[in-house]
Design a protein around this motif. Structure first.
Motif, mmCIF file in Angstrom:
data_model
loop_
_atom_site.group_PDB
_atom_site.id
_atom_site.type_symbol
_atom_site.label_atom_id
_atom_site.label_comp_id
_atom_site.label_asym_id
_atom_site.label_seq_id
_atom_site.Cartn_x
_atom_site.Cartn_y
_atom_site.Cartn_z
ATOM 1 N N LEU A 114 0.499 -1.082 0.259
ATOM 2 C CA LEU A 114 -0.209 0.070 -0.030
ATOM 3 C C LEU A 114 0.717 1.945 -0.229
ATOM 4 O O LEU A 114 0.159 2.330 -0.305
ATOM 5 C CB LEU A 114 -1.514 0.217 1.109
ATOM 6 N N LYS A 115 1.888 1.001 0.006
ATOM 7 C CA LYS A 115 2.922 2.411 -0.163
ATOM 8 C C LYS A 115 2.744 2.921 -1.800
ATOM 9 O O LYS A 115 2.696 2.496 -2.478
ATOM 10 C CB LYS A 115 4.573 1.280 0.098
ATOM 11 N N SER A 116 2.881 3.965 -1.591
ATOM 12 C CA SER A 116 3.001 4.747 -3.176
ATOM 13 C C SER A 116 4.175 5.114 -3.436
ATOM 14 O O SER A 116 5.241 4.658 -2.768
ATOM 15 C CB SER A 116 2.435 6.262 -2.156
ATOM 16 N N THR A 117 4.655 4.760 -4.501
ATOM 17 C CA THR A 117 5.049 4.992 -5.788
ATOM 18 C C THR A 117 4.395 6.198 -6.850
ATOM 19 O O THR A 117 3.703 6.309 -6.890
ATOM 20 C CB THR A 117 5.674 3.978 -6.300
ATOM 21 N N ARG A 118 5.195 6.106 -7.954
ATOM 22 C CA ARG A 118 5.357 7.091 -8.686
ATOM 23 C C ARG A 118 5.920 6.261 -10.525
ATOM 24 O O ARG A 118 6.676 5.201 -10.506
ATOM 25 C CB ARG A 118 6.123 8.177 -9.411
ATOM 26 N N ARG A 119 4.896 5.924 -10.903
ATOM 27 C CA ARG A 119 5.188 5.633 -12.596
ATOM 28 C C ARG A 119 4.679 6.578 -13.477
ATOM 29 O O ARG A 119 3.644 7.379 -13.418
ATOM 30 C CB ARG A 119 4.006 3.942 -12.111
ATOM 31 N N PHE A 120 5.073 5.666 -14.689
ATOM 32 C CA PHE A 120 5.414 7.061 -15.839
ATOM 33 C C PHE A 120 3.462 6.504 -16.894
ATOM 34 O O PHE A 120 3.442 5.340 -17.172
ATOM 35 C CB PHE A 120 5.898 6.844 -16.902
ATOM 36 N N CYS A 121 3.042 7.458 -16.989
ATOM 37 C CA CYS A 121 1.698 7.312 -18.126
ATOM 38 C C CYS A 121 1.943 7.301 -19.632
ATOM 39 O O CYS A 121 1.828 8.619 -19.697
ATOM 40 C CB CYS A 121 0.484 8.235 -17.475
ATOM 41 N N PHE A 122 2.100 6.578 -20.228
ATOM 42 C CA PHE A 122 2.383 7.446 -21.772
ATOM 43 C C PHE A 122 1.350 7.843 -22.508
ATOM 44 O O PHE A 122 1.488 8.491 -22.916
ATOM 45 C CB PHE A 122 2.738 5.625 -22.165
ATOM 46 N N LYS A 123 0.133 7.351 -22.166
ATOM 47 C CA LYS A 123 -1.060 7.602 -22.929
ATOM 48 C C LYS A 123 -1.222 9.256 -22.045
ATOM 49 O O LYS A 123 -1.531 9.942 -22.680
ATOM 50 C CB LYS A 123 -2.650 7.096 -22.016
ATOM 51 N N GLU A 124 -0.313 9.880 -20.658
ATOM 52 C CA GLU A 124 -0.947 11.104 -20.589
ATOM 53 C C GLU A 124 0.260 11.819 -20.245
ATOM 54 O O GLU A 124 0.613 13.268 -20.101
ATOM 55 C CB GLU A 124 -1.514 11.151 -19.450
ATOM 56 N N GLY A 125 1.261 11.243 -20.845
ATOM 57 C CA GLY A 125 2.747 11.424 -20.977
ATOM 58 C C GLY A 125 3.269 12.031 -19.583
ATOM 59 O O GLY A 125 3.722 13.304 -19.365
ATOM 60 N N LYS A 126 2.884 11.424 -19.144
ATOM 61 C CA LYS A 126 3.658 12.313 -17.340
ATOM 62 C C LYS A 126 3.734 11.154 -15.920
ATOM 63 O O LYS A 126 2.904 9.990 -16.145
ATOM 64 C CB LYS A 126 2.374 13.389 -16.922
ATOM 65 N N TRP A 127 4.247 11.373 -14.862
ATOM 66 C CA TRP A 127 4.136 10.800 -14.167
ATOM 67 C C TRP A 127 3.187 10.391 -13.128
ATOM 68 O O TRP A 127 2.077 11.959 -13.350
ATOM 69 C CB TRP A 127 5.242 10.983 -13.214
ATOM 70 N N GLU A 128 2.503 9.846 -12.606
ATOM 71 C CA GLU A 128 1.274 9.667 -12.216
ATOM 72 C C GLU A 128 1.577 8.605 -10.387
ATOM 73 O O GLU A 128 2.219 7.945 -10.389
ATOM 74 C CB GLU A 128 -0.204 8.552 -12.375
ATOM 75 N N GLY A 129 0.951 9.049 -9.602
ATOM 76 C CA GLY A 129 1.195 8.738 -8.209
ATOM 77 C C GLY A 129 -0.012 7.016 -8.056
ATOM 78 O O GLY A 129 -0.749 7.118 -8.776
ATOM 79 N N THR A 130 0.646 5.816 -7.654
ATOM 80 C CA THR A 130 0.234 4.829 -7.962
ATOM 81 C C THR A 130 0.644 4.000 -6.502
ATOM 82 O O THR A 130 1.737 4.743 -5.654
ATOM 83 C CB THR A 130 0.321 3.546 -8.554
ATOM 84 N N THR A 131 0.287 2.629 -6.149
ATOM 85 C CA THR A 131 0.329 2.157 -4.731
ATOM 86 C C THR A 131 1.146 1.127 -5.544
ATOM 87 O O THR A 131 1.500 0.704 -6.593
ATOM 88 C CB THR A 131 -0.529 1.467 -3.925
ATOM 89 N N TRP A 132 2.283 0.414 -5.186
ATOM 90 C CA TRP A 132 3.035 -0.483 -5.939
ATOM 91 C C TRP A 132 2.460 -1.541 -5.820
ATOM 92 O O TRP A 132 2.645 -2.726 -6.465
ATOM 93 C CB TRP A 132 4.145 -1.437 -4.260
ATOM 94 N N GLN A 133 1.209 -2.005 -4.717
ATOM 95 C CA GLN A 133 0.588 -2.938 -5.384
ATOM 96 C C GLN A 133 -0.125 -2.892 -6.807
ATOM 97 O O GLN A 133 -0.367 -3.972 -7.640
ATOM 98 C CB GLN A 133 -0.945 -3.213 -4.599
ATOM 99 N N ASP A 134 -0.428 -1.964 -6.823
ATOM 100 C CA ASP A 134 -0.383 -1.848 -8.636
ATOM 101 C C ASP A 134 0.097 -1.731 -10.074
ATOM 102 O O ASP A 134 -0.162 -1.613 -10.755
ATOM 103 C CB ASP A 134 -1.604 -0.611 -8.868
#
Length: 119
Positions: A22-42
Motif C-alpha cells: 500500500l506504500k505509494s510510488t510514481r509510475r509513468f503514464c504514456f497515455k498522458e505523458g506524465k508521472w502519476e501516483g500509485t501504490t506498489w500493489q498496482d
C-alpha cells in the motif's frame, strides 16, 4: 506450540506485505505523458517507476536510467540477504542515454525530476 508460532509469524509477514503493497510510488503514464501516483500493489510488469534517493522498493526492478552521469546507482539489499555493503548497478548505456534525452519526458528537467505526491 510450533504450529502457533509458525501461524503467528505468517500473520506478521502478511501484515508487513500488506503495508508494503500500500506504500505509494510514481509510475509513468504514456497515455498522458506524465508521472502519476500509485501504490506498489498496482505496479505491473512493464511499468516504468521512479525511485528517488534513499527510497526502498519491494520489487525486482530493471535500472534503465539514473541521475548519475554514467548510469550508476547503489542498492542496499540488507533486507534480502543481510549484506550491509551497497551493490553497484549500472543502466545499459543505450537506455540510459536514450532516456536522458527526455524522449518520453521520463526525466523532466534534471533539477525537478519526478515529483513526490504531497499529502
Amino acid at each position: 506450540f510450533s504450529i502457533l508460532k509458525d501461524g503467528y509469524e505468517d500473520l506478521l509477514r502478511h501484515r508487513h506485505d500488506q503495508e508494503t503493497n500500500l506504500k505509494s510510488t510514481r509510475r509513468f503514464c504514456f497515455k498522458e505523458g506524465k508521472w502519476e501516483g500509485t501504490t506498489w500493489q498496482d505496479v505491473r510488469v512493464g511499468d516504468i517507476v521512479a525511485v528517488l534517493k534513499n527510497e526502498s522498493f519491494p520489487a525486482d526492478l530493471v535500472l534503465i536510467c539514473s541521475s548519475h552521469r554514467e548510469g550508476l546507482c547503489f542498492v542496499d539489499t540488507a533486507n534480502l540477504d543481510g549484506e550491509t555493503n551497497l551493490k553497484r548497478r549500472r543502466a545499459p548505456a543505450e537506455l540510459h542515454g536514450h532516456f536522458l534525452q527526455n524522449k518520453y519526458r521520463l526525466l523532466e528537467a534534471r533539477h525537478n525530476g519526478p515529483q513526490r505526491e504531497r499529502g
